[in-house]
Write a protein that holds these residues in place. Structure first.
Motif, PDB file in Angstrom:
ATOM      1  N   ARG A  48      -2.519 -23.448  -1.651  1.00 30.63           N
ATOM      2  CA  ARG A  48      -1.101 -24.129  -1.662  1.00 30.63           C
ATOM      3  C   ARG A  48      -1.336 -25.328  -0.930  1.00 30.63           C
ATOM      4  O   ARG A  48      -0.683 -26.412  -1.212  1.00 30.63           O
ATOM      5  N   VAL A  49      -1.753 -25.352   0.279  1.00 32.86           N
ATOM      6  CA  VAL A  49      -2.036 -26.606   0.924  1.00 32.86           C
ATOM      7  C   VAL A  49      -2.836 -27.678   0.273  1.00 32.86           C
ATOM      8  O   VAL A  49      -2.404 -28.861   0.229  1.00 32.86           O
ATOM      9  N   ALA A  50      -3.826 -27.337  -0.255  1.00 34.01           N
ATOM     10  CA  ALA A  50      -4.718 -28.153  -1.277  1.00 34.01           C
ATOM     11  C   ALA A  50      -3.806 -28.768  -2.198  1.00 34.01           C
ATOM     12  O   ALA A  50      -3.818 -29.938  -2.389  1.00 34.01           O
ATOM     13  N   ALA A  51      -2.921 -28.205  -2.864  1.00 32.22           N
ATOM     14  CA  ALA A  51      -2.251 -28.609  -3.954  1.00 32.22           C
ATOM     15  C   ALA A  51      -1.077 -29.372  -3.454  1.00 32.22           C
ATOM     16  O   ALA A  51      -0.443 -30.265  -4.243  1.00 32.22           O
ATOM     17  N   SER A  52      -0.707 -29.168  -2.251  1.00 28.93           N
ATOM     18  CA  SER A  52       0.479 -29.944  -1.620  1.00 28.93           C
ATOM     19  C   SER A  52       0.105 -31.132  -1.216  1.00 28.93           C
ATOM     20  O   SER A  52       0.834 -32.217  -0.847  1.00 28.93           O
ATOM     21  N   GLY A  53      -1.265 -31.567  -0.611  1.00 27.60           N
ATOM     22  CA  GLY A  53      -1.561 -32.406   0.318  1.00 27.60           C
ATOM     23  C   GLY A  53      -2.379 -33.262  -0.476  1.00 27.60           C
ATOM     24  O   GLY A  53      -2.713 -33.084  -1.770  1.00 27.60           O
ATOM     25  N   PHE A  54      -3.200 -34.257   0.248  1.00 30.18           N
ATOM     26  CA  PHE A  54      -4.120 -35.351  -0.276  1.00 30.18           C
ATOM     27  C   PHE A  54      -5.451 -35.207   0.623  1.00 30.18           C
ATOM     28  O   PHE A  54      -5.377 -35.517   1.637  1.00 30.18           O
ATOM     29  N   ALA A  55      -6.541 -34.625  -0.010  1.00 33.38           N
ATOM     30  CA  ALA A  55      -7.578 -34.711   0.706  1.00 33.38           C
ATOM     31  C   ALA A  55      -8.478 -36.047   0.412  1.00 33.38           C
ATOM     32  O   ALA A  55      -8.572 -36.495  -0.532  1.00 33.38           O
TER      33      ALA A  55
ATOM     34  N   ARG B 297       4.594 -32.927   6.648  1.00 30.71           N
ATOM     35  CA  ARG B 297       4.748 -31.955   7.667  1.00 30.71           C
ATOM     36  C   ARG B 297       5.762 -30.725   7.267  1.00 30.71           C
ATOM     37  O   ARG B 297       5.453 -29.729   7.242  1.00 30.71           O
ATOM     38  N   PRO B 298       7.001 -31.045   6.786  1.00 33.53           N
ATOM     39  CA  PRO B 298       7.625 -29.895   6.401  1.00 33.53           C
ATOM     40  C   PRO B 298       7.362 -28.978   5.061  1.00 33.53           C
ATOM     41  O   PRO B 298       7.646 -27.756   5.225  1.00 33.53           O
ATOM     42  N   GLU B 299       6.505 -29.757   4.489  1.00 33.17           N
ATOM     43  CA  GLU B 299       5.849 -28.716   3.362  1.00 33.17           C
ATOM     44  C   GLU B 299       4.788 -27.701   3.956  1.00 33.17           C
ATOM     45  O   GLU B 299       4.869 -26.613   3.446  1.00 33.17           O
ATOM     46  N   LEU B 300       4.116 -28.108   4.912  1.00 27.40           N
ATOM     47  CA  LEU B 300       3.212 -27.093   5.627  1.00 27.40           C
ATOM     48  C   LEU B 300       3.881 -26.246   6.188  1.00 27.40           C
ATOM     49  O   LEU B 300       3.539 -25.038   6.249  1.00 27.40           O
ATOM     50  N   ALA B 301       5.145 -26.528   6.887  1.00 25.34           N
ATOM     51  CA  ALA B 301       5.985 -25.423   7.629  1.00 25.34           C
ATOM     52  C   ALA B 301       6.479 -24.481   6.472  1.00 25.34           C
ATOM     53  O   ALA B 301       6.694 -23.249   6.790  1.00 25.34           O
ATOM     54  N   ALA B 302       6.694 -24.997   5.372  1.00 23.43           N
ATOM     55  CA  ALA B 302       7.406 -24.273   4.225  1.00 23.43           C
ATOM     56  C   ALA B 302       6.147 -23.092   3.983  1.00 23.43           C
ATOM     57  O   ALA B 302       6.661 -22.065   3.680  1.00 23.43           O
ATOM     58  N   ILE B 303       5.268 -23.796   3.578  1.00 27.52           N
ATOM     59  CA  ILE B 303       3.984 -22.736   2.996  1.00 27.52           C
ATOM     60  C   ILE B 303       3.669 -21.764   4.301  1.00 27.52           C
ATOM     61  O   ILE B 303       3.583 -20.494   3.888  1.00 27.52           O
ATOM     62  N   LEU B 304       3.655 -22.048   5.609  1.00 25.38           N
ATOM     63  CA  LEU B 304       3.547 -21.265   6.451  1.00 25.38           C
ATOM     64  C   LEU B 304       4.478 -19.941   6.553  1.00 25.38           C
ATOM     65  O   LEU B 304       4.456 -18.965   6.762  1.00 25.38           O
ATOM     66  N   ALA B 305       6.063 -20.645   6.384  1.00 25.03           N
ATOM     67  CA  ALA B 305       6.926 -19.959   6.746  1.00 25.03           C
ATOM     68  C   ALA B 305       6.909 -18.816   5.482  1.00 25.03           C
ATOM     69  O   ALA B 305       7.335 -17.496   5.634  1.00 25.03           O
TER      70      ALA B 305
END
Length: 375
Positions: free
Chosen positions: A64-71, A106-114
């Motif tokens: 989910r992190v990989a799909a939401s971010g940019f590597a 940053r809010p997307e990472l928080a949502a994934i962890l939540a």
């Protein structure tokens, strides 16, 4: 049998969420108390180095992190007018099968962890914090801000740089400003931006940006720290545009999009390092509650995640909770965290007070080599 049967985690940020996920999946009854009304994060973007991604993979959220971010796998250095000076391969500190770096909202990472905390079976209480902690024969009695009480085998303070739990324990710690402040904005990503590029020079100590998704990025400008009230909300765009005026290349498109004060965030570079041990009896502090540093190495979130991973490993692998377990936790975490904090501060100091013998690549390389090894 694990070392604990139940735990109270105060704070649902990066460190607290990661610990909750790992312990709940390991069979521990986990209560998370978060003072905010929801598990979220303020701010624009976040840069995650490979050792942070390694822990996120262990948490089961990497896809989910990989799909939401940019590597990306390199770092660019540019002149103020936008010309490329150097392209530097970035260290894959999480191992060869993970990107060197990933930027995301940053809010997307928080949502994934939540979501992962809820999926782990941990119980979450929002709008709640701890008011007092009392050692008992069989654990720690916690009185909460709503008047309820509970007894826990372990209480973890993961409640940030201005930790209330740290204060309840009487742990002395000074939060210090480094003398620098950073303006961040979440904005549209020009297609040519495919990694972090940094400019050292011009009116700011650093002008940089980091892609966070298919068409998004965050950009930042670092200047000497000013009073947080010195620029009114309505004036934030004009102030940030004025700082950006000296920068070319991708900054021309960025500057044109600096219009909405609600997308602009200003914070100071602050630091904190609590001496070992981080526990008082059955209460232990982790994350920003015991260590924080300016983002000059982009290691803040990574070190919080590593705290959670190491503490969970020790708790789930032991059958007894005692000072030897906490001492082992310190042996695996303290010197590593101290090196990151001191190096981050050294980089900030070199920007505030340029030194002819400053070895920036050497310092960054030593930290990268250290964090590549699992803690």
């Amino acid at each position: 049998m694990t070392a604990i049967g139940n735990v109270l985690i105060v704070g649902g940020g990066t460190a607290g969420s990661a610990l909750a996920i790992l312990l709940a999946r390991g069979g521990v009854a986990v209560d998370v108390a978060e003072i905010k009304p929801e598990l979220t994060a303020l701010g624009s973007g976040i840069t995650l180095q490979g050792n942070a991604l390694r822990v996120l993979r262990d948490l089961g959220v990497w896809e989910r992190v990989a799909a939401s971010g940019f590597a990306f796998d390199s770092l660019g250095l540019r002149t103020p007018d936008g010309r490329l000076l150097a392209e530097i391969p970035d260290a894959r500190t999480g191992g060869p099968d993970l990107p060197a770096t990933l930027g995301m909202n940053r809010p997307e990472l928080a949502a994934i962890l939540a979501d992962a905390v809820r999926g782990s079976g941990a119980r979450i209480a929002l709008g709640l914090t701890v008011e007092s902690l009392t050692d008992t024969d069989d654990g720690v009695r916690a009185r909460m801000s709503d008047g309820t009480t509970g007894t826990y085998d372990l209480v973890v303070g993961a409640d940030g740089i201005r930790s209330k739990v740290r204060g309840l324990l009487g742990v002395e710690a000074a939060v210090r400003s480094t003398g620098m402040g950073i303006w961040r904005i979440h904005t549209r990503r020009p297609k040519e931006v495919e990694r972090t590029d940094l400019v050292y020079g011009g009116p700011c100590f650093i002008a940089g940006y980091c892609p966070t998704g298919e068409d998004t990025m965050y950009a930042y400008l670092v200047e000497r720290a000013r009073s947080r009230e010195s620029v009114a909300d309505a004036d934030k765009p004009s102030h940030m545009r004025a700082l950006a005026e000296a920068y070319g290349g991708a900054w021309e498109a960025i500057r044109a999009d600096i219009t909405d004060p609600d997308r602009i965030h200003y914070t100071w570079f602050e630091s904190l390092l609590v001496e070992r041990p981080w526990n008082r009896g059955r209460v232990v502090l982790i994350g920003d509650a015991v260590h924080a540093c300016p983002p000059t190495l982009a290691q803040g979130a990574a070190q919080c995640l590593e705290d959670a991973a190491v503490l969970a490993e020790l708790l789930l692998g032991a059958d007894r909770l005692g000072q030897p377990l906490f001492d082992t936790f310190m042996d695996r975490r303290y010197e590593r965290v101290k090196a990151v904090v001191e190096a981050s501060l050294r980089l900030a100091e070199w920007q505030l007070h340029p030194a002819p013998d400053a070895d920036v690549p050497g310092l960054m390389g030593r930290i990268a080599e250290m964090v590549t090894r699992r803690p």
